[in-house]
Design an enzyme around this catalytic site. Structure first.
Site, PDB file in Angstrom:
ATOM      1  N   HIS A   1      -1.828  -4.700  -7.624  1.00 40.71           N
ATOM      2  CA  HIS A   1      -1.222  -4.921  -6.308  1.00 40.71           C
ATOM      3  C   HIS A   1      -0.881  -6.391  -6.141  1.00 40.71           C
ATOM      4  O   HIS A   1      -1.342  -7.255  -6.897  1.00 40.71           O
ATOM      5  CB  HIS A   1      -2.167  -4.455  -5.192  1.00 40.71           C
ATOM      6  CG  HIS A   1      -3.409  -5.284  -5.064  1.00 40.71           C
ATOM      7  ND1 HIS A   1      -3.878  -5.752  -3.862  1.00 40.71           N
ATOM      8  CD2 HIS A   1      -4.297  -5.738  -5.996  1.00 40.71           C
ATOM      9  CE1 HIS A   1      -4.995  -6.453  -4.053  1.00 40.71           C
ATOM     10  NE2 HIS A   1      -5.277  -6.445  -5.329  1.00 40.71           N
TER      11      HIS A   1
ATOM     12  N   CYS B   1       3.182  -6.524  -1.099  1.00 43.66           N
ATOM     13  CA  CYS B   1       2.513  -5.328  -1.637  1.00 43.66           C
ATOM     14  C   CYS B   1       3.457  -4.131  -1.772  1.00 43.66           C
ATOM     15  O   CYS B   1       3.534  -3.498  -2.825  1.00 43.66           O
ATOM     16  CB  CYS B   1       1.284  -4.978  -0.787  1.00 43.66           C
ATOM     17  SG  CYS B   1       1.643  -4.443   0.898  1.00 43.66           S
TER      18      CYS B   1
ATOM     19  N   HIS C   1      -1.416  -2.081   3.685  1.00 39.12           N
ATOM     20  CA  HIS C   1      -1.474  -2.588   2.315  1.00 39.12           C
ATOM     21  C   HIS C   1      -1.408  -1.408   1.352  1.00 39.12           C
ATOM     22  O   HIS C   1      -1.854  -0.304   1.667  1.00 39.12           O
ATOM     23  CB  HIS C   1      -2.757  -3.377   2.076  1.00 39.12           C
ATOM     24  CG  HIS C   1      -2.744  -4.134   0.769  1.00 39.12           C
ATOM     25  ND1 HIS C   1      -1.999  -5.279   0.594  1.00 39.12           N
ATOM     26  CD2 HIS C   1      -3.350  -3.894  -0.424  1.00 39.12           C
ATOM     27  CE1 HIS C   1      -2.166  -5.719  -0.641  1.00 39.12           C
ATOM     28  NE2 HIS C   1      -2.962  -4.888  -1.288  1.00 39.12           N
TER      29      HIS C   1
END
Length: 342
Positions: free
Chosen positions: A318, A258, A306
């Site tokens: 993402h 990520c 994240h």
């Protein structure tokens, strides 16, 4: 990370999926300690999915710790190299100073070891005495200055060597942390894979299709313009990465985790960002979600484990988790901790 996977559309009814999965999922989840004794088998498939998502989330947190330790190790290697270069240069200077002092000492030795001042006093020529006295004073001052330079150089190289030893010790600790976090990631991912492998092929296929949801879908950026030209360039890079695989610890161009996707996307715009999602959260000015514009960074969970890039229209792009590809998902797919404008 259950919250950033879209609902499965496998074509099976809920009851049919439960019937197919009950035995296998109950066994797999029990093996991970996720299903208490006497649990209702009708909930086992949901528990199995929750267990996989929990393992993926834990793996992602460990991945960010791995990224942080790797970044620290890289910095320490560079710093150690610079210090070692400084030690080498310092040693060369010390060697030159010692040679110069040795030459002066040799000249005195060759004069017979007689004190130069006494030799001048014995001179019968006053003019010679005065001229040589001045020269002797200059030589003495030069020798004294060279000795002081040598002492300073020795102190400096001593400090550099101490610094190098400290950096080397820190580097070894960082390397150990990298290896430790790597083992954690691999263990969590292996557990998740074993659990997925325990599911019947029908449900495993449905899980795979859900993990690929959003791949190839290219929604238009909203009417809100990106905050800057560099944000616009980063958006183009992120869009070009859609469909590429999640690879933990990777920052492109063939695979991403990520924070690696965010770092790589902004690097294509000429902007250097930190490696981890925790550091990226503070890489710019934080704004409310209601004011988010395309190109802003959206950090998730309280620990910022994240991160994605806002693309407009209520969506982020993402790198979700292992087994899934870079994709679009709703911006509110998980609890948001910050929106950052780079």
């Amino acid at each position: 990370m259950a919250s950033h996977r879209r609902p499965t559309h496998s074509g099976l009814t809920h009851s049919a999926r439960v019937t197919v999965l009950s035995a296998a999922a109950a066994t797999a989840v029990a093996a991970l300690g996720a299903t208490p004794a006497g649990a209702d088998p009708q909930t086992s498939p949901e528990r199995a999915r929750a267990a996989v998502d929990r393992l993926f989330q834990e793996a992602e947190k460990a991945t960010e710790r791995f990224n942080s330790a790797s970044e620290r190790a890289t910095h320490l290697r560079e710093e150690l190299g610079q210090v070692q270069d400084g030690v080498a240069r310092g040693q060369e200077r010390i060697n030159r100073l010692r040679e110069a002092l040795g030459s002066l000492a040799g000249a005195q030795y060759r004069s017979g070891g007689v004190d130069p001042t006494l030799s001048l006093l014995l001179s019968s020529d006053p003019d010679t005495f005065l001229a040589q006295a001045e020269m002797l004073n200059m030589v003495t001052e030069r020798q004294h200055s060279a000795l002081q330079d040598l002492q300073r150089a020795q102190r400096s190289i001593g400090q550099l060597r101490t610094e190098a030893a400290r950096d080397l010790s820190d580097l070894e600790r960082s390397r150990a942390a990298v290896a430790r976090h790597k083992r954690t990631v691999e263990r969590k991912l292996a557990q998740a894979q074993r659990l997925l492998n325990s599911l019947p092929s029908e449900e495993r296929g449905a899980f795979d299709r859900a993990s690929r949801s959003g791949r190839g879908v290219l929604p238009a950026v909203s009417g809100d313009a990106p905050a800057s030209s560099r944000a616009a360039a980063a958006i183009r890079a992120a869009r070009s990465a859609v469909g590429r695989p999640y690879v933990w610890g990777a920052n492109g161009p063939s695979g991403f985790d990520c924070s690696g996707l965010v770092q790589w996307s902004y690097a294509q715009a000429g902007v250097g960002l930190p490696r981890t999602s925790q550091a990226q959260r503070y890489a710019g000015r934080q704004v409310p979600l209601s004011e988010a514009r395309p190109g802003d960074l959206v950090t998730y969970r309280n620990d910022a484990s994240h991160i994605g890039m806002y693309m407009g229209n209520g969506q982020v792009v993402h790198a979700p988790y292992p087994g899934a590809s870079v994709r679009y998902d709703p911006v509110r797919m998980m609890p948001i901790s910050a929106v950052t404008r780079v």
